[in-house]
Design a protein around this motif. Structure first.
Motif, mmCIF file in Angstrom:
data_model
loop_
_atom_site.group_PDB
_atom_site.id
_atom_site.type_symbol
_atom_site.label_atom_id
_atom_site.label_comp_id
_atom_site.label_asym_id
_atom_site.label_seq_id
_atom_site.Cartn_x
_atom_site.Cartn_y
_atom_site.Cartn_z
ATOM 1 N N LYS A 25 0.937 -1.139 -0.045
ATOM 2 C CA LYS A 25 -0.004 0.195 0.054
ATOM 3 C C LYS A 25 1.092 1.461 -0.145
ATOM 4 O O LYS A 25 1.850 1.554 0.975
ATOM 5 C CB LYS A 25 -0.906 0.347 1.265
ATOM 6 N N TYR A 26 -0.116 2.158 -0.719
ATOM 7 C CA TYR A 26 0.557 3.356 -0.763
ATOM 8 C C TYR A 26 0.076 4.299 0.498
ATOM 9 O O TYR A 26 -1.312 4.448 0.602
ATOM 10 C CB TYR A 26 0.281 4.376 -1.900
ATOM 11 N N TRP A 27 0.097 4.717 1.977
ATOM 12 C CA TRP A 27 -0.053 5.160 2.611
ATOM 13 C C TRP A 27 0.977 6.390 3.329
ATOM 14 O O TRP A 27 1.527 6.242 4.311
ATOM 15 C CB TRP A 27 -0.597 4.565 3.871
ATOM 16 N N GLY A 28 0.708 7.514 2.778
ATOM 17 C CA GLY A 28 1.092 8.858 3.142
ATOM 18 C C GLY A 28 2.453 9.371 2.267
ATOM 19 O O GLY A 28 2.630 9.004 1.428
ATOM 20 N N LYS A 29 1.635 11.053 2.526
ATOM 21 C CA LYS A 29 2.971 11.628 1.450
ATOM 22 C C LYS A 29 3.622 12.179 1.743
ATOM 23 O O LYS A 29 4.022 12.530 3.165
ATOM 24 C CB LYS A 29 1.731 13.076 1.088
ATOM 25 N N ARG A 30 5.372 12.768 1.470
ATOM 26 C CA ARG A 30 6.463 13.539 2.071
ATOM 27 C C ARG A 30 6.446 14.774 1.402
ATOM 28 O O ARG A 30 6.389 15.693 1.613
ATOM 29 C CB ARG A 30 7.444 12.945 1.656
ATOM 30 N N SER A 170 -6.491 11.500 -5.787
ATOM 31 C CA SER A 170 -6.509 9.490 -6.203
ATOM 32 C C SER A 170 -4.304 9.737 -6.325
ATOM 33 O O SER A 170 -4.581 9.423 -7.837
ATOM 34 C CB SER A 170 -7.329 8.601 -6.720
ATOM 35 N N GLY A 171 -3.802 10.128 -5.205
ATOM 36 C CA GLY A 171 -2.283 9.389 -6.186
ATOM 37 C C GLY A 171 -1.912 8.174 -6.623
ATOM 38 O O GLY A 171 -1.521 8.062 -7.562
ATOM 39 N N SER A 172 -3.023 7.289 -6.100
ATOM 40 C CA SER A 172 -2.615 5.634 -6.897
ATOM 41 C C SER A 172 -3.011 5.594 -8.420
ATOM 42 O O SER A 172 -2.995 4.716 -8.641
ATOM 43 C CB SER A 172 -3.610 5.159 -6.477
ATOM 44 N N ALA A 173 -3.890 7.096 -8.565
ATOM 45 C CA ALA A 173 -4.318 6.833 -10.128
ATOM 46 C C ALA A 173 -3.285 6.534 -11.436
ATOM 47 O O ALA A 173 -3.355 5.914 -11.915
ATOM 48 C CB ALA A 173 -4.824 8.207 -10.301
ATOM 49 N N CYS A 174 -2.377 6.905 -10.209
ATOM 50 C CA CYS A 174 -0.667 6.884 -12.246
ATOM 51 C C CYS A 174 -0.920 5.594 -12.067
ATOM 52 O O CYS A 174 0.020 4.997 -12.831
ATOM 53 C CB CYS A 174 0.133 7.397 -10.957
ATOM 54 N N ARG A 175 -1.135 4.570 -10.959
ATOM 55 C CA ARG A 175 -0.655 3.150 -11.278
ATOM 56 C C ARG A 175 -1.677 2.214 -12.748
ATOM 57 O O ARG A 175 -1.693 1.496 -12.730
ATOM 58 C CB ARG A 175 -1.018 2.143 -9.528
ATOM 59 N N SER A 176 -2.886 3.685 -12.638
ATOM 60 C CA SER A 176 -3.589 3.077 -14.050
ATOM 61 C C SER A 176 -2.994 2.996 -14.941
ATOM 62 O O SER A 176 -4.229 2.414 -15.722
ATOM 63 C CB SER A 176 -4.508 3.263 -13.603
ATOM 64 N N SER A 225 -9.156 9.047 1.732
ATOM 65 C CA SER A 225 -7.616 8.660 2.592
ATOM 66 C C SER A 225 -6.410 9.614 2.501
ATOM 67 O O SER A 225 -6.058 9.491 3.311
ATOM 68 C CB SER A 225 -7.118 7.419 0.584
ATOM 69 N N THR A 226 -7.102 10.438 1.667
ATOM 70 C CA THR A 226 -6.389 11.985 1.693
ATOM 71 C C THR A 226 -5.995 12.441 2.636
ATOM 72 O O THR A 226 -4.562 12.963 3.619
ATOM 73 C CB THR A 226 -6.360 13.060 0.845
ATOM 74 N N SER A 227 -7.097 12.760 3.052
ATOM 75 C CA SER A 227 -6.968 13.368 5.033
ATOM 76 C C SER A 227 -6.644 11.888 6.054
ATOM 77 O O SER A 227 -6.045 12.367 6.636
ATOM 78 C CB SER A 227 -8.385 13.909 5.590
HETATM 79 C C1 DP6 Z 1 -5.428 2.439 1.045
HETATM 80 O O1 DP6 Z 1 -4.954 7.449 -3.852
HETATM 81 O O2 DP6 Z 1 -6.888 7.579 -3.314
HETATM 82 O O3 DP6 Z 1 -6.303 2.445 -1.192
HETATM 83 O O4 DP6 Z 1 -3.051 10.920 -2.904
HETATM 84 O O5 DP6 Z 1 -4.180 11.268 -1.662
HETATM 85 O O6 DP6 Z 1 -5.536 10.794 -3.107
HETATM 86 P P1 DP6 Z 1 -4.874 10.727 -2.690
HETATM 87 O O7 DP6 Z 1 -4.907 9.303 -2.240
HETATM 88 P P2 DP6 Z 1 -5.381 7.406 -3.138
HETATM 89 O O8 DP6 Z 1 -4.997 6.881 -1.182
HETATM 90 C C2 DP6 Z 1 -5.258 5.378 -2.373
HETATM 91 C C3 DP6 Z 1 -4.641 4.693 -0.805
HETATM 92 C C4 DP6 Z 1 -5.007 3.357 -0.316
HETATM 93 C C5 DP6 Z 1 -3.362 2.158 -0.495
HETATM 94 C C6 DP6 Z 1 -3.131 2.242 -2.133
HETATM 95 O O9 DP6 Z 1 -3.570 2.342 -3.531
HETATM 96 O O10 DP6 Z 1 -1.710 2.127 -2.526
#
Ligand code: DP6
Length: 449
Positions: A25-30, A170-176, A225-227
């Protein structure tokens, strides 16, 4: 821009993008502005036949302003992040020429042309199934195709990472932007240029996997997710330990597991990572609860089964919500999984009684086929053929399911209605462009069809 005399032309592109589910998982921004993560993440792209966003983007000299419709409803484009995403793509646009239609757009013209955007999800937006990941990937991909952007997918993923509409994003959009198995490299560059998605393997590399999603609640996420991740970065020491010490090692191991199609390692890593992500949510102050009782019951069902088999059959992972994403090592395991899930979580509940009654009525008057159809439509979507393979054709078959052998001495109670529905899918391809026949905007008016 076109010859100036005819302003009636509309140029459009329609694209379809998949959604993805992270197994690390992606969780947390720098960096919150550039959307730079504190660790690498890895995801599996889900088959767009079952879960996807379709987007049509159009430009025309006759459009008076930028406008967007999401699932048929107009939404505001006032968000600064959307505008900056649009600006990024416009600035990368190149010359476009279609002599037949009399369209000639120069690089510098893109910023003068307003866009119309229509987007549609083939799954419930509110189900908490990363709909925004598919949405933003699709937006960036289709705009880039429309404006003849020459950048590669990796560079487009850097724009998708930052694409935000109003407060959602959604930062995770980049993986799509890729199919199959994808890593979002956190990068080192303070300006974010190397924080991009990289395809690790195509969907064909490991096509035995079957993914069953249990949609546990259709309510909107409680903490976005963002907050949520912002609060975790600010208050959870465990998150910083995870990002620094744990994830870097897991990423290497997960890449290896994917390369070797090593399901036991893949499953162990995915489950541990999901649990650790949720532990970080609990370690946040105040704590964030994304999973609920049903999520915990599903974990326990999978853990018991995996333990009884001596080697993992199914991996589970949960995002920022209670829905379970279950990855079975092959089709046969997926049918067994479905039987177990339907044993524990049969359709209907007090509030679903009418559905139950309808099914019973169907049987009583021998409309078994109708009951089957109803069960299929309402309780399992996506790749419905799995129901038949699992020997579940009627509601009676669900009622007759035996308790899973691994719990035979301690049969748990059934939890009818706790799962709203299941989705059966598999790893799938990245974004594709469709012909104009599938456009969501009218070719003459540029308004939603
Ligand atoms: C738990 O990409 O929705 O799904 O970048 O703040 O918009 P923001 O968040 P987002 O977070 C995804 C979090 C997750 C883990 C993941 O998809 O890696």
């Amino acid at each position: 821009m076109a010859d100036g005399s005819d302003k009636s032309w509309i140029l459009m592109v329609t694209a379809q993008s998949p959604t993805n589910i992270a197994v690390i998982k992606y969780w947390g921004k720098r960096d919150e502005t550039l959307i730079l993560p504190i660790n690498d993440s890895i995801s599996v792209t889900l088959d767009p036949d079952h879960l996807c966003t379709t987007t049509t983007v159009a430009v025309s000299p006759k459009f008076e302003k930028d406008q967007m419709w999401l699932n048929g409803k107009e939404i505001s484009l006032a968000g600064g992040r959307f505008q900056s995403c649009l600006r990024e793509i416009r600035s990368r646009g190149t010359d476009y020429e279609d002599q037949e239609k009399g369209i000639s757009i120069k690089k510098q013209d893109w910023e003068k042309l307003n866009v119309h955007i229509a987007s549609f999800n083939n799954f419930p937006t509110a189900a908490g199934l990363a709909s925004s990941a598919a949405g933003f990937a699709c937006l960036v991909y289709s705009l880039a195709k429309l404006m003849n952007v020459k950048e590669d997918q990796g560079q487009l993923s850097a724009i998708a990472r930052q694409a935000h509409l109003t407060l959602q994003g959604s930062g995770s959009a980049c993986r799509s932007l890729y199919g199959g198995f994808v890593k979002w490299a956190m990068g080192n560059d303070p300006n974010g240029s190397d924080s991009i998605a990289i395809q690790l393997a195509t969907e064909a590399h490991w096509d035995e996997l079957v993914i069953i999603i249990a949609v546990v609640s259709s309510r909107q996420k409680e903490t976005s997710s963002t907050s949520g991740m912002r609060e975790s970065v600010e208050t959870s020491p465990l998150l910083h330990h995870r990002a620094k010490e744990v994830v870097p090692k897991c990423i290497v191991q997960m890449e290896e597991a994917i390369r070797n199609r090593d399901f036991p390692s893949f499953a162990k890593l995915a489950c541990v990572d999901s649990n650790q992500f949720h532990a970080c949510c609990l370690d946040t102050s105040p704590p964030i609860f994304y999973m609920n009782d049903t999520s915990h019951k599903i974990i326990s069902c999978v853990e018991k089964w995996n333990r009884a088999e001596g080697t993992p059959q199914v991996a589970y992972t949960f995002d920022a919500g209670p829905n379970a994403v279950l990855i079975a090592k092959n089709r046969q395991v997926a049918t067994l999984l479905l039987q177990k899930l339907l044993f524990y979580f049969p359709p209907a509940s007090e509030t679903d009684l009418s559905r139950y009654k309808l099914l019973r009525l169907c049987f009583r008057v021998s409309f078994a086929w109708l009951a089957f159809l109803y069960l299929e439509i309402s309780y399992l979507i996506g790749d419905k053929s799995i129901l038949k393979e699992a020997g579940i054709e009627t509601m009676k078959d669900v009622e007759a399911l035996p308790p899973p052998p691994e719990v035979k001495d301690n049969i748990p109670s059934k939890n009818a209605g706790d799962v709203s529905y299941f989705i059966c899918t598999r790893p799938g391809r990245g974004p594709v462009v469709f012909s104009d026949e599938k456009a969501l905007l009218h070719p003459e008016t540029g308004l939603p069809k």
